[in-house]
Design a protein around this motif. Sequence first.
Motif, PDB file in Angstrom:
ATOM      1  N   LEU A 166       9.395   2.253   7.048  1.00  0.00           N
ATOM      2  CA  LEU A 166       9.689   1.457   5.993  1.00  0.00           C
ATOM      3  C   LEU A 166      10.604   2.109   4.927  1.00  0.00           C
ATOM      4  O   LEU A 166      10.718   3.314   4.882  1.00  0.00           O
ATOM      5  CB  LEU A 166       8.391   0.999   4.964  1.00  0.00           C
ATOM      6  N   HIS A 167      11.423   1.211   4.050  1.00  0.00           N
ATOM      7  CA  HIS A 167      12.530   1.875   3.315  1.00  0.00           C
ATOM      8  C   HIS A 167      11.946   1.384   1.871  1.00  0.00           C
ATOM      9  O   HIS A 167      11.721   0.372   1.397  1.00  0.00           O
ATOM     10  CB  HIS A 167      13.722   0.969   3.695  1.00  0.00           C
ATOM     11  N   TYR A 168      12.118   2.611   0.817  1.00  0.00           N
ATOM     12  CA  TYR A 168      11.817   2.455  -0.345  1.00  0.00           C
ATOM     13  C   TYR A 168      12.958   3.019  -1.350  1.00  0.00           C
ATOM     14  O   TYR A 168      13.626   3.831  -0.549  1.00  0.00           O
ATOM     15  CB  TYR A 168      10.545   3.632  -0.807  1.00  0.00           C
ATOM     16  N   THR A 169      13.109   2.767  -2.478  1.00  0.00           N
ATOM     17  CA  THR A 169      14.108   3.263  -3.350  1.00  0.00           C
ATOM     18  C   THR A 169      13.721   4.406  -3.841  1.00  0.00           C
ATOM     19  O   THR A 169      12.746   4.951  -3.310  1.00  0.00           O
ATOM     20  CB  THR A 169      14.113   2.265  -4.529  1.00  0.00           C
ATOM     21  N   ASP A 170      14.642   5.288  -4.600  1.00  0.00           N
ATOM     22  CA  ASP A 170      14.411   6.609  -4.987  1.00  0.00           C
ATOM     23  C   ASP A 170      13.174   6.779  -5.931  1.00  0.00           C
ATOM     24  O   ASP A 170      12.478   7.714  -6.063  1.00  0.00           O
ATOM     25  CB  ASP A 170      15.600   7.236  -5.691  1.00  0.00           C
ATOM     26  N   ALA A 171      12.909   5.489  -6.893  1.00  0.00           N
ATOM     27  CA  ALA A 171      11.694   5.423  -7.618  1.00  0.00           C
ATOM     28  C   ALA A 171      10.680   4.934  -6.813  1.00  0.00           C
ATOM     29  O   ALA A 171       9.612   4.596  -7.462  1.00  0.00           O
ATOM     30  CB  ALA A 171      11.971   4.445  -8.691  1.00  0.00           C
ATOM     31  N   ARG A 172      10.538   5.198  -5.590  1.00  0.00           N
ATOM     32  CA  ARG A 172       9.362   4.454  -4.774  1.00  0.00           C
ATOM     33  C   ARG A 172       8.833   3.381  -4.896  1.00  0.00           C
ATOM     34  O   ARG A 172       7.647   2.936  -4.741  1.00  0.00           O
ATOM     35  CB  ARG A 172       8.251   5.779  -5.000  1.00  0.00           C
ATOM     36  N   GLU A 173       9.987   2.453  -5.214  1.00  0.00           N
ATOM     37  CA  GLU A 173       9.811   1.095  -4.861  1.00  0.00           C
ATOM     38  C   GLU A 173      10.071   0.427  -3.841  1.00  0.00           C
ATOM     39  O   GLU A 173      11.098   0.909  -3.285  1.00  0.00           O
ATOM     40  CB  GLU A 173      10.451   0.338  -6.174  1.00  0.00           C
ATOM     41  N   PRO A 174       9.482  -0.644  -3.275  1.00  0.00           N
ATOM     42  CA  PRO A 174       9.675  -1.140  -1.936  1.00  0.00           C
ATOM     43  C   PRO A 174      10.988  -1.970  -2.091  1.00  0.00           C
ATOM     44  O   PRO A 174      11.278  -2.549  -2.909  1.00  0.00           O
ATOM     45  CB  PRO A 174       8.350  -2.351  -1.516  1.00  0.00           C
ATOM     46  N   ALA A 181       0.801  -1.313   0.102  1.00  0.00           N
ATOM     47  CA  ALA A 181      -0.021  -0.017   0.159  1.00  0.00           C
ATOM     48  C   ALA A 181       1.014   1.337  -0.085  1.00  0.00           C
ATOM     49  O   ALA A 181       0.150   2.455  -0.018  1.00  0.00           O
ATOM     50  CB  ALA A 181      -0.816  -0.003   1.262  1.00  0.00           C
ATOM     51  N   ARG A 182       2.256   1.026   0.066  1.00  0.00           N
ATOM     52  CA  ARG A 182       2.846   2.264  -0.020  1.00  0.00           C
ATOM     53  C   ARG A 182       3.118   3.210   1.085  1.00  0.00           C
ATOM     54  O   ARG A 182       3.230   4.396   1.059  1.00  0.00           O
ATOM     55  CB  ARG A 182       3.081   2.984  -1.494  1.00  0.00           C
ATOM     56  N   HIS A 183       2.896   2.568   2.322  1.00  0.00           N
ATOM     57  CA  HIS A 183       2.661   3.438   3.637  1.00  0.00           C
ATOM     58  C   HIS A 183       4.264   3.482   4.119  1.00  0.00           C
ATOM     59  O   HIS A 183       4.946   2.869   3.983  1.00  0.00           O
ATOM     60  CB  HIS A 183       1.796   2.508   4.535  1.00  0.00           C
ATOM     61  N   PRO A 184       4.308   4.832   4.670  1.00  0.00           N
ATOM     62  CA  PRO A 184       5.768   5.172   5.362  1.00  0.00           C
ATOM     63  C   PRO A 184       6.108   4.385   6.363  1.00  0.00           C
ATOM     64  O   PRO A 184       7.066   4.090   6.680  1.00  0.00           O
ATOM     65  CB  PRO A 184       5.664   6.661   5.142  1.00  0.00           C
ATOM     66  N   VAL A 185       4.882   4.405   7.389  1.00  0.00           N
ATOM     67  CA  VAL A 185       5.085   3.483   8.482  1.00  0.00           C
ATOM     68  C   VAL A 185       4.037   2.503   8.784  1.00  0.00           C
ATOM     69  O   VAL A 185       3.051   2.608   8.346  1.00  0.00           O
ATOM     70  CB  VAL A 185       5.431   4.348   9.703  1.00  0.00           C
TER      71      VAL A 185
END
Length: 132
Positions: free
Chosen positions: A64-72, A20-24
């Motif tokens: 949570l940690h994502y790449t620069d392209a907002r991929e998990p 769901a691309r949540h930050p936390v």
Amino acid sequence: MTMTDPIADMLTRIRNAYQARHPVVEMPASNHKAALAEVLRDEGYIKSFGIQGDGPKKTLKIELHYTDAREPVLTGVRRISKPGLRVYADAKSIPRVYGGLGVTVLSTSKGVMSGGKARRLRVGGEILCHIW
């Protein structure tokens, strides 16, 4: 209501939050979950974690940690040892995940650690999960 597998619940919450691309993501805290989160942080799958609150209602908060392209960064998780079927491995037979691209997480007599660290320390234990 009691939970029969809190580790599976933790891994499912993390997997769902990444999708769901949540930050936390937040969940009920325990020492075992904090140790697992520490391994995830050391391996680079999460940014950070912390325990909030007092008394029995503590909360484990994971960033949570994502790449620069907002991929998990974390693409998959599989619970191996379950309450109905425990899976153990000695130091020589700890499985490698995707030829070393993933991480095996074990609960050993020296604490929760990655498969690589357990091989270096020559300890085996219960295989909690595979992460890639």
